[in-house]
Design a protein around this motif. Structure first.
Motif, PDB file in Angstrom:
ATOM      1  N   ALA A  32       0.831  -1.212   0.000  1.00 40.95           N
ATOM      2  CA  ALA A  32       0.000   0.000   0.000  1.00 40.95           C
ATOM      3  C   ALA A  32       0.863   1.259   0.000  1.00 40.95           C
ATOM      4  O   ALA A  32       0.558   2.223  -0.715  1.00 40.95           O
ATOM      5  CB  ALA A  32      -0.931  -0.009   1.205  1.00 40.95           C
ATOM      6  N   ALA A  33       1.937   1.262   0.759  1.00 43.98           N
ATOM      7  CA  ALA A  33       2.801   2.443   0.815  1.00 43.98           C
ATOM      8  C   ALA A  33       3.475   2.712  -0.526  1.00 43.98           C
ATOM      9  O   ALA A  33       3.518   3.858  -0.990  1.00 43.98           O
ATOM     10  CB  ALA A  33       3.858   2.269   1.903  1.00 43.98           C
ATOM     11  N   VAL A  34       3.981   1.674  -1.155  1.00 44.28           N
ATOM     12  CA  VAL A  34       4.641   1.860  -2.457  1.00 44.28           C
ATOM     13  C   VAL A  34       3.618   2.279  -3.500  1.00 44.28           C
ATOM     14  O   VAL A  34       3.873   3.181  -4.306  1.00 44.28           O
ATOM     15  CB  VAL A  34       5.395   0.579  -2.871  1.00 44.28           C
ATOM     16  CG1 VAL A  34       5.854   0.649  -4.313  1.00 44.28           C
ATOM     17  CG2 VAL A  34       6.579   0.346  -1.949  1.00 44.28           C
ATOM     18  N   PHE A  35       2.449   1.649  -3.496  1.00 44.49           N
ATOM     19  CA  PHE A  35       1.416   2.005  -4.471  1.00 44.49           C
ATOM     20  C   PHE A  35       1.018   3.474  -4.313  1.00 44.49           C
ATOM     21  O   PHE A  35       0.923   4.210  -5.299  1.00 44.49           O
ATOM     22  CB  PHE A  35       0.184   1.112  -4.303  1.00 44.49           C
ATOM     23  CG  PHE A  35      -0.894   1.395  -5.298  1.00 44.49           C
ATOM     24  CD1 PHE A  35      -0.876   0.796  -6.541  1.00 44.49           C
ATOM     25  CD2 PHE A  35      -1.920   2.280  -5.004  1.00 44.49           C
ATOM     26  CE1 PHE A  35      -1.869   1.064  -7.471  1.00 44.49           C
ATOM     27  CE2 PHE A  35      -2.911   2.557  -5.911  1.00 44.49           C
ATOM     28  CZ  PHE A  35      -2.888   1.938  -7.162  1.00 44.49           C
ATOM     29  N   CYS A  36       0.789   3.902  -3.090  1.00 41.90           N
ATOM     30  CA  CYS A  36       0.365   5.287  -2.864  1.00 41.90           C
ATOM     31  C   CYS A  36       1.502   6.283  -3.103  1.00 41.90           C
ATOM     32  O   CYS A  36       1.264   7.411  -3.524  1.00 41.90           O
ATOM     33  CB  CYS A  36      -0.208   5.445  -1.466  1.00 41.90           C
ATOM     34  SG  CYS A  36      -1.802   4.604  -1.267  1.00 41.90           S
ATOM     35  N   ALA A  37       2.737   5.881  -2.858  1.00 41.69           N
ATOM     36  CA  ALA A  37       3.875   6.778  -3.088  1.00 41.69           C
ATOM     37  C   ALA A  37       4.102   7.013  -4.577  1.00 41.69           C
ATOM     38  O   ALA A  37       4.530   8.093  -4.982  1.00 41.69           O
ATOM     39  CB  ALA A  37       5.132   6.209  -2.453  1.00 41.69           C
ATOM     40  N   SER A  45      -4.804  -0.947 -10.857  1.00 40.86           N
ATOM     41  CA  SER A  45      -5.631   0.005 -10.102  1.00 40.86           C
ATOM     42  C   SER A  45      -5.557  -0.260  -8.603  1.00 40.86           C
ATOM     43  O   SER A  45      -5.066  -1.299  -8.156  1.00 40.86           O
ATOM     44  CB  SER A  45      -7.080  -0.105 -10.565  1.00 40.86           C
ATOM     45  OG  SER A  45      -7.614  -1.355 -10.169  1.00 40.86           O
ATOM     46  N   PHE A  46      -6.093   0.672  -7.847  1.00 45.93           N
ATOM     47  CA  PHE A  46      -6.167   0.528  -6.401  1.00 45.93           C
ATOM     48  C   PHE A  46      -7.060  -0.656  -6.038  1.00 45.93           C
ATOM     49  O   PHE A  46      -6.768  -1.405  -5.100  1.00 45.93           O
ATOM     50  CB  PHE A  46      -6.698   1.820  -5.768  1.00 45.93           C
ATOM     51  CG  PHE A  46      -6.611   1.832  -4.277  1.00 45.93           C
ATOM     52  CD1 PHE A  46      -5.411   2.107  -3.645  1.00 45.93           C
ATOM     53  CD2 PHE A  46      -7.727   1.572  -3.500  1.00 45.93           C
ATOM     54  CE1 PHE A  46      -5.322   2.105  -2.259  1.00 45.93           C
ATOM     55  CE2 PHE A  46      -7.649   1.580  -2.119  1.00 45.93           C
ATOM     56  CZ  PHE A  46      -6.437   1.850  -1.497  1.00 45.93           C
ATOM     57  N   ILE A 121     -10.644   1.794   3.152  1.00 40.91           N
ATOM     58  CA  ILE A 121      -9.894   2.797   2.408  1.00 40.91           C
ATOM     59  C   ILE A 121     -10.265   2.695   0.942  1.00 40.91           C
ATOM     60  O   ILE A 121     -10.144   1.640   0.329  1.00 40.91           O
ATOM     61  CB  ILE A 121      -8.379   2.610   2.593  1.00 40.91           C
ATOM     62  CG1 ILE A 121      -8.015   2.820   4.066  1.00 40.91           C
ATOM     63  CG2 ILE A 121      -7.591   3.560   1.701  1.00 40.91           C
ATOM     64  CD1 ILE A 121      -6.574   2.533   4.398  1.00 40.91           C
ATOM     65  N   GLY A 122     -10.738   3.805   0.383  1.00 44.67           N
ATOM     66  CA  GLY A 122     -11.195   3.801  -1.001  1.00 44.67           C
ATOM     67  C   GLY A 122     -10.127   4.189  -2.003  1.00 44.67           C
ATOM     68  O   GLY A 122     -10.179   3.790  -3.160  1.00 44.67           O
ATOM     69  N   ALA A 123      -9.167   4.984  -1.584  1.00 47.27           N
ATOM     70  CA  ALA A 123      -8.094   5.425  -2.477  1.00 47.27           C
ATOM     71  C   ALA A 123      -6.986   6.031  -1.644  1.00 47.27           C
ATOM     72  O   ALA A 123      -7.144   6.281  -0.455  1.00 47.27           O
ATOM     73  CB  ALA A 123      -8.628   6.458  -3.477  1.00 47.27           C
TER      74      ALA A 123
END
Length: 126
Positions: A32-37, A45-46, A121-123
């Motif tokens: 999640a951290a890498v995806f959001c960073a 997609s998320f 968490i949606g996004a």
């Protein structure tokens, strides 16, 4: 007479469920951290990430349930009540099985708690 099969007479079985939880924790939070960073640079997609982490969660829970079953079997299917405090090999194995069963339950709950944010968490917040 052998109390339990040889393959579960290891002290390593005690650490199986907490190790599965720790690996699950790392997988979820690092992914999640890498995806959001990366903020949209990922090729998926998320929602796809959430589904993949949901699958990882199911695999982790399955591993913990298997560990709990092996611990329950080592404990003698609950035939002996604690405390197992006699200085005998049988009591040490029963204690290890009981302790592993308790750690498996704790690890199961911990994996569920780590996975709960995937539902809400949606996004990513930027």
């Amino acid at each position: 007479m052998r109390l339990i099969p040889k393959q579960v007479e290891s002290l390593w079985t005690l650490f199986t469920a907490p190790t599965i939880w720790a690996l699950h924790f790392l997988a979820c939070y690092v992914t999640a951290a890498v995806f959001c960073a990366k903020a949209g640079a990922a090729p998926f997609s998320f929602e796809a990430m959430r589904l993949a982490l949901g699958a990882v969660t199911l695999v982790a829970l399955s591993g913990i349930v298997l560990s709990a079953y092996l611990a329950w079997r080592q404990w003698g299917f609950g035939s002996g009540d604690p405390p197992h405090d006699e200085p005998t090999r049988k009591d040490r194995l029963l204690f290890q099985g009981f302790a592993t069963l308790l750690l498996s339950g704790l690890s199961f709950v911990a994996v569920v708690f780590v996975a709960v944010p995937l539902l809400f968490i949606g996004a990513c917040q930027t």
